[in-house]
Design a protein around this motif. Structure first.
Motif, short mmCIF file in Angstrom:
data_model
loop_
_atom_site.label_atom_id
_atom_site.label_comp_id
_atom_site.label_asym_id
_atom_site.label_seq_id
_atom_site.Cartn_x
_atom_site.Cartn_y
_atom_site.Cartn_z
N VAL A 108 18.93 3.34 7.44
CA VAL A 108 18.57 2.17 6.65
C VAL A 108 19.70 1.15 6.56
O VAL A 108 19.46 -0.06 6.50
N ALA A 112 19.33 -3.02 6.85
CA ALA A 112 19.22 -3.33 5.43
C ALA A 112 18.92 -4.81 5.17
O ALA A 112 18.07 -5.15 4.33
N VAL A 132 9.81 1.63 6.78
CA VAL A 132 10.10 2.97 6.29
C VAL A 132 9.00 3.99 6.57
O VAL A 132 9.25 5.02 7.20
N LEU A 163 19.66 -3.30 -1.03
CA LEU A 163 19.78 -3.33 0.43
C LEU A 163 20.76 -4.41 0.89
O LEU A 163 21.67 -4.15 1.69
#
Length: 247
Positions: A108, A112, A132, A163
């Motif tokens: 991630v 991000a 995701v 994020l």
């Protein structure tokens, strides 16, 4: 122990571990932007300095001079940043499923910024499906459903700001080289055998830390403390016994 959860998680993710160590003083909290904690609207409120200051304030409020920081994924990165900024407040570190910034592993941290932008433009559910839990994720129908439910428990602005404000800026372990020398406490790195990105990040960090060990939990993905509760707790118990860490 001070427990920090992963992105879209909450304090309840640590119940099984806290229950397994009843003689320890254990604190699990919801990171800002998550669950019951405040959700600031400004991205600048989610930088590493602010997030680690939150952790210091939690220890101060509990009247604790030091703690062993136990983190999962985003929480592992937070715990590492806390140790870099406040080494005097740390007994030891347990860093589980470290985020990987290398896009090869599709962690991630590597997407991000794009994920945050999608949340702001399209909303949390559409962005989450894209990045995701959608068909490209490789998750089973059951796991995708659970991940989706976890994300949708939170406000999109909090996830987007975490994020963009923190995860997109954590960098590779090698970028921390100069500061890692100050982490002279014991460090346990834990990865699931199927989480190749976390294994890669842990192996790279392990080479740079003065006192660390890396353990891989068999037949396990990213959520080691949830997927393999007993194995994870056994690793902690052995680690604490080896270093006679305070309760």
């Amino acid at each position: 122990m001070l427990f920090s959860h992963g992105l879209s998680g909450s304090a309840r993710n640590w119940r099984a571990t806290i229950t397994a160590f009843p003689s320890y003083t254990s604190i699990a909290y919801d990171v800002r932007g998550h669950a019951r904690s405040d959700v600031p609207s400004s991205e600048s409120s989610y930088g590493a300095d602010r997030l680690t200051a939150d952790m210091e304030e939690i220890l101060d409020d509990a009247g604790l001079a030091k703690a062993t920081c136990v983190g999962l994924s985003m929480g592992a990165a937070l715990s590492l940043m806390f140790a870099l900024r406040y080494p005097e407040r740390i007994n030891a570190l347990v860093l589980t499923s470290l985020p990987n910034v290398d896009p090869t592993f599709r962690g991630v941290a590597s997407y991000a910024e794009a994920f945050a932008s999608a949340i702001r433009c399209e909303g949390l559910e559409k962005a989450g499906e894209k990045f995701v839990w959608g068909a490209q994720s490789g998750l089973s129908t059951r796991d995708a459903s659970l991940v989706r439910l976890g994300f949708l428990e939170h406000k999109g602005v909090g996830i987007a700001n975490m994020l963009a404000g923190f995860l997109s800026k954590i960098g590779s372990p090698e970028n921390l080289d100069a500061g890692l020398a100050s982490i002279n406490m014991p460090v346990l790195l834990v990865s699931g055998s199927r989480d190749l990105g976390a294994i890669n990040a842990a192996e790279r960090l392990d080479k740079l830390l003065p006192s660390s060990e890396h353990r891989i939990v068999s037949n396990c993905g990213h959520l080691v403390n949830i997927e393999k509760k007993k194995e994870f707790n056994d690793l902690l118990l052995a680690f604490f016994s080896d270093y006679s860490l305070d309760k």
